[in-house]
Design a protein around this motif. Structure first.
Motif, PDB file in Angstrom:
ATOM      1  N   ALA A 382     -21.373 -13.006  36.846  1.00 15.22           N
ATOM      2  CA  ALA A 382     -20.869 -11.962  35.944  1.00 15.22           C
ATOM      3  C   ALA A 382     -20.090 -12.581  34.792  1.00 15.22           C
ATOM      4  N   ALA A 385     -22.612 -13.817  32.424  1.00 14.88           N
ATOM      5  CA  ALA A 385     -23.241 -12.712  31.697  1.00 14.88           C
ATOM      6  C   ALA A 385     -22.333 -12.207  30.570  1.00 14.88           C
ATOM      7  N   LEU A 386     -21.035 -12.107  30.836  1.00 11.82           N
ATOM      8  CA  LEU A 386     -20.104 -11.641  29.797  1.00 11.82           C
ATOM      9  C   LEU A 386     -20.005 -12.664  28.662  1.00 11.82           C
ATOM     10  N   ILE A 391     -18.096 -12.960  24.781  1.00  9.75           N
ATOM     11  CA  ILE A 391     -16.735 -12.761  25.279  1.00  9.75           C
ATOM     12  C   ILE A 391     -16.247 -14.085  25.862  1.00  9.75           C
ATOM     13  N   LEU A 399     -11.144  -9.638  32.546  1.00 11.35           N
ATOM     14  CA  LEU A 399     -11.854  -8.365  32.703  1.00 11.35           C
ATOM     15  C   LEU A 399     -12.298  -8.155  34.154  1.00 11.35           C
ATOM     16  N   LEU A 400     -12.825  -9.224  34.735  1.00 11.30           N
ATOM     17  CA  LEU A 400     -13.328  -9.084  36.106  1.00 11.30           C
ATOM     18  C   LEU A 400     -12.183  -8.969  37.116  1.00 11.30           C
ATOM     19  N   ALA A 403     -11.111  -5.524  36.802  1.00  9.59           N
ATOM     20  CA  ALA A 403     -12.090  -4.649  37.449  1.00  9.59           C
ATOM     21  C   ALA A 403     -11.864  -4.631  38.956  1.00  9.59           C
ATOM     22  N   PHE A 404     -11.511  -5.792  39.501  1.00 10.55           N
ATOM     23  CA  PHE A 404     -11.218  -5.876  40.930  1.00 10.55           C
ATOM     24  C   PHE A 404     -10.008  -4.995  41.268  1.00 10.55           C
ATOM     25  N   LEU A 435      -9.760   3.329  25.244  1.00  7.74           N
ATOM     26  CA  LEU A 435     -11.176   3.550  25.526  1.00  7.74           C
ATOM     27  C   LEU A 435     -11.494   4.982  25.893  1.00  7.74           C
ATOM     28  N   VAL A 439     -14.795   7.281  24.549  1.00  6.15           N
ATOM     29  CA  VAL A 439     -15.909   7.858  25.287  1.00  6.15           C
ATOM     30  C   VAL A 439     -16.009   9.354  25.017  1.00  6.15           C
TER      31      VAL A 439
ATOM     32  N   VAL B  88     -27.211  -8.764  35.501  1.00  3.50           N
ATOM     33  CA  VAL B  88     -26.299  -8.650  36.645  1.00  3.50           C
ATOM     34  C   VAL B  88     -25.464  -7.374  36.551  1.00  3.50           C
ATOM     35  N   GLU B  89     -25.080  -6.901  37.716  1.00  2.00           N
ATOM     36  CA  GLU B  89     -24.184  -5.744  37.779  1.00  2.00           C
ATOM     37  C   GLU B  89     -22.753  -6.262  37.650  1.00  2.00           C
ATOM     38  N   ILE B  90     -21.962  -5.569  36.869  1.00  2.00           N
ATOM     39  CA  ILE B  90     -20.567  -5.978  36.703  1.00  2.00           C
ATOM     40  C   ILE B  90     -19.684  -4.776  37.066  1.00  2.00           C
ATOM     41  N   PRO B  91     -19.410  -4.614  38.337  1.00  2.00           N
ATOM     42  CA  PRO B  91     -18.634  -3.445  38.775  1.00  2.00           C
ATOM     43  C   PRO B  91     -17.272  -3.402  38.092  1.00  2.00           C
ATOM     44  N   GLY B  92     -16.876  -2.226  37.701  1.00  2.00           N
ATOM     45  CA  GLY B  92     -15.531  -2.052  37.150  1.00  2.00           C
ATOM     46  C   GLY B  92     -15.411  -2.327  35.662  1.00  2.00           C
ATOM     47  N   VAL B  93     -16.455  -2.871  35.049  1.00  4.07           N
ATOM     48  CA  VAL B  93     -16.398  -3.094  33.594  1.00  4.07           C
ATOM     49  C   VAL B  93     -17.349  -2.094  32.934  1.00  4.07           C
ATOM     50  N   TYR B  97     -16.809  -0.726  27.136  1.00  2.00           N
ATOM     51  CA  TYR B  97     -15.870  -1.839  26.975  1.00  2.00           C
ATOM     52  C   TYR B  97     -16.598  -3.129  26.636  1.00  2.00           C
ATOM     53  N   LEU B  98     -17.681  -3.360  27.355  1.00  2.00           N
ATOM     54  CA  LEU B  98     -18.466  -4.572  27.087  1.00  2.00           C
ATOM     55  C   LEU B  98     -18.940  -4.589  25.633  1.00  2.00           C
ATOM     56  N   GLN B 139     -19.799   5.229  30.083  1.00  2.00           N
ATOM     57  CA  GLN B 139     -18.687   5.261  31.027  1.00  2.00           C
ATOM     58  C   GLN B 139     -19.022   4.580  32.339  1.00  2.00           C
TER      59      GLN B 139
END
Lengths: 447, 249
Positions: A382, A385-386, A391, A399-400, A403-404, A435, A439, B88-93, B97-98, B139
């Motif tokens: 991840a 990927a970012l 980034i 960020l991750l 997210a956790f 944010l 949205v 890939v899955e990025i949980p929580g992001v 935002y990305l 979202q």
């Protein structure tokens, strides 16, 4: 000289300086001292302290602060930007100049313990020590022996408190480290609603010991949101012993957010004593350097149809050590209860360590319970990927990490608190807090 | 724009690319085709900067810059963007935002201020519409719980927002049904421009019916063995790679 003797000597000196006080207080104090002496400081041979070494406290020689001097500018910089009724304590000493409870409605009492005792000590004598008494732990006994200051909060039945109540504990950089033993006593009347914030912070150079005791009584239908934002200086030691008692249809929610301190131990217990009582424990602990953060929680389902939901997240970097011990106890015949517990930990370095122990003890047969704990690292795929989207790596990791923490942090509805936590765990990230509006704009544009 | 010269790459001590040379100019669409294991995905991964690929010989330059000396994010900020075969899955992001962080990181690298929110939302809304995605995607956490087709559309959405100079798309057609393929192809085609280049890596010719390339390269055993125009892809479809491999051998 034994470790306890240093503390008892300090206590003796303090008692000689103190004005005469009501006999019940003196008796409690003596009981606390006796219990403290009998128990001694726990060692790692004690099951409850298996992973936490308190020698840095036990072998310390802490003075007691005798004033609450603190630069107003610095206090202003540390204070949470929340519109709140506020009591401030500096190294345990009440600081009227940094407090503001003038606008309190009549149905809400928020006052320093010293004032509550001098004005009407009998009103305090009953509840004080009933939940978190001298038998709770060595530290609760020690607190009782030294108790002088803290906060008393009483909310009349049916009162919805319009603003959060902020209890601010500032730690100073003293030539000799000091200890403080604050007590927090909250009596939430039936169907009342309130938000209480405990906030610990201070001088970066401070190295003091805070030994706080809390007692929270929720009468039928009361709702209490209890935030603890512990961002004590990184050399501070912090022990908290908290006991919550919940009557019928009450809802208690703890947001236990621990970012600071060299050695931190939180004990949090909720007794669900009446049907329909619900307790939520949301916790987040972040350790770096050589910080040690220990959270012990316990939910006692003492009545049928009671509900508990616990989610603790740990993030540990460098050589930090975290401990999570969560117990859910279901008393005999407490049927139709629901108890959920989850603990997830993220290790950001190879040398960080977590000891996690979820426990269930059930003496009823018609219950819904689950628990689980996991420990992992950031997903390198991840991060890659970012980064392939431009980034930078630090932001991607932030960020991750955020997210956790999200599952817990999203529960924090006070933005000022959430921002402090985010900054600590994830560093400065671009624009997280505007944010939501974006949205909404997007949805509107799509219509 | 992109110059790959005599590129040798090993993965876990096994040589995968064995002297690959490729030139892509602005305005061109290139397709790299080849059998499984030929090194197609290795090429795009090395250009994007993925760990675990060792360049033992050769060079990659992008607009004159040495790509191999750049951090992963610097490559993206410079306009080199890779669309993944398996996003890939990025949980929580959240997607929003990305997109916002990525766009502003790119702008910052180019000395521009953040894009103002209303302008950003207008841009995102337009691109969402183009990819037939609704605002609820914004979202949702990046790729979390997305279907295969949604993930691929999301990759293209990112491309449309970030407007790369060189878009590399690794097997963007895999796992897509014909409708999703058309949406994805429309997205890619909308990126075609004089100042931009596109590199498609694909196993199948079908995608090239929708995105017609200027040049087709056949990659076999770590080398480009044949280069032609869109007709070459059709021949491959009819005859397979065997004939090419034999002629290369």
């Amino acid at each position: 000289m034994s470790d306890t003797q240093t503390f008892l000597d300090t206590l003796k000196t303090r008692s000689q300086q103190r004005d005469a006080e009501p006999s019940w207080i003196a008796a409690r104090r003596q009981a606390g001292a006796a219990r403290f002496e009998a128990l001694g400081f726990p060692t790692r041979r004690d099951e409850e302290w298996k992973y936490t070494d308190v020698r840095s406290i036990a072998q310390g020689n802490f003075a007691l602060a005798d004033n609450a001097d603190f630069s107003p500018a610095q206090a202003a910089a540390l204070t949470l930007p929340v519109d709140a009724y506020r009591l401030t304590f500096v190294d345990g000493v009440y600081a009227p100049a940094l407090s503001d409870v003038d606008a309190l409605p009549e149905s809400v009492h928020v006052l320093p313990l010293s004032k509550a005792l001098s004005e009407n000590h009998e009103a305090v004598g009953g509840p004080l020590g009933r939940l978190t008494g001298v038998d709770f732990s060595t530290f609760a006994a020690l607190n009782t022996a030294f108790m002088e200051e803290g906060a008393v909060v009483r909310i009349a039945p049916g009162t919805v408190v319009d603003k959060p109540i902020l209890l601010q504990f500032l730690s100073r950089a003293n030539a000799t480290p000091v200890m403080s033993h604050p007590r927090i006593l909250v009596e939430a009347g039936g169907r009342s609603e309130a938000t209480l914030i405990e906030h610990y912070c201070g001088d970066l150079e401070a190295a003091n010991f805070t030994n706080v005791v809390g007692e929270f009584m929720l009468d039928r239908g009361a709702i209490l949101n209890h935030y603890k934002l512990q961002e004590a200086p990184l050399n501070d030691m912090h022990v908290a012993s908290m006991h919550v008692e919940q009557g019928r249809d009450t809802r208690y929610t703890s947001y236990n957010l621990n970012l600071g301190g060299a050695l931190v131990r939180n004990d949090l217990i909720s007794d669900l004593n009446g049907q329909g009582a619900e307790t939520n424990f949301f916790g987040l602990f972040f350790g770096q350097g050589r910080q040690h953060v220990d959270n012990h929680t316990k939910v006692n389902h003492n009545a049928p149809l009671t509900f508990s939901n616990e989610n603790y997240k740990g993030i540990l970097d460098d050589r930090a050590h975290g401990v999570f011990n969560g117990k859910v106890y279901v008393k005999r015949d407490s049927q139709k209860i629901e108890g959920f517990q989850s603990n997830q930990n993220l290790l950001l370095s190879d040398r960080a360590q977590i000891d996690a122990k979820p426990e269930l003890e059930i003496y009823a047969d018609d219950v819904k319970c689950s628990h689980g704990t996991t420990t992992g690292q950031l997903d390198e795929e991840a991060i890659y990927a970012l980064r392939t989207r431009g980034i930078d790596e630090a932001t991607a990791r932030g960020l991750l990490t955020l997210a956790f923490a999200g599952e817990v942090l999203d529960k924090v509805t006070l933005d000022a608190v959430a921002e402090r936590v985010e900054l600590a765990v994830a560093g400065k990230l671009p624009e997280r807090f505007n944010l939501a509006g974006l949205v909404e704009t997007a949805v509107a544009l799509n219509d | 724009m992109l110059q790959v010269t005599d590129l040798h790459v090993t993965v876990e001590d096994k040589e995968i690319l064995k002297g690959l040379t490729l030139t892509i100019n602005a305005g061109e669409v290139h397709a790299i085709m080849g059998p499984n294991g030929a090194g197609k995905s290795t090429l795009s991964a090395v250009i994007a900067g993925k760990d675990g690929y060792e360049v033992t010989q050769g060079s990659i330059t992008f607009e004159g810059q040495d790509v191999l000396e750049m951090e992963i994010e610097e490559r993206a900020q410079a306009g080199l963007l890779l669309g993944f075969q398996y996003p890939v899955e990025i949980p929580g992001v959240k997607n929003i935002y990305l997109l916002k962080s990525a766009l502003n990181a790119q702008r910052k690298a180019r000395g521009l201020d953040d894009m103002p929110a209303p302008e950003f939302m207008k841009l995102v809304k337009e691109k969402l519409g183009f990819m037939k995605m609704d605002a609820s995607f914004l979202q949702r956490a990046v790729n979390e719980g997305f279907s295969g087709g949604e993930k691929k559309r999301n990759e293209i959405l990112q491309m449309l927002v970030l407007q790369p100079k060189l878009a590399m798309l690794d097997e963007i057609d895999s796992g897509l049904d014909i409708d999703a393929m058309k949406v994805v192809a429309d997205g890619v085609n909308s990126l075609r421009a004089q100042e931009r280049a596109i590199l498609l890596v694909t196993h199948y010719q079908r995608l090239l019916d929708y995105i017609v390339p200027d040049k087709v390269h056949v990659l076999v055993d770590g080398r480009i063995v044949k280069t032609g125009d869109a007709e070459l892809a059709k021949q491959l479809e009819a005859n397979g790679y065997e004939g090419i491999e034999e002629s290369a051998a």
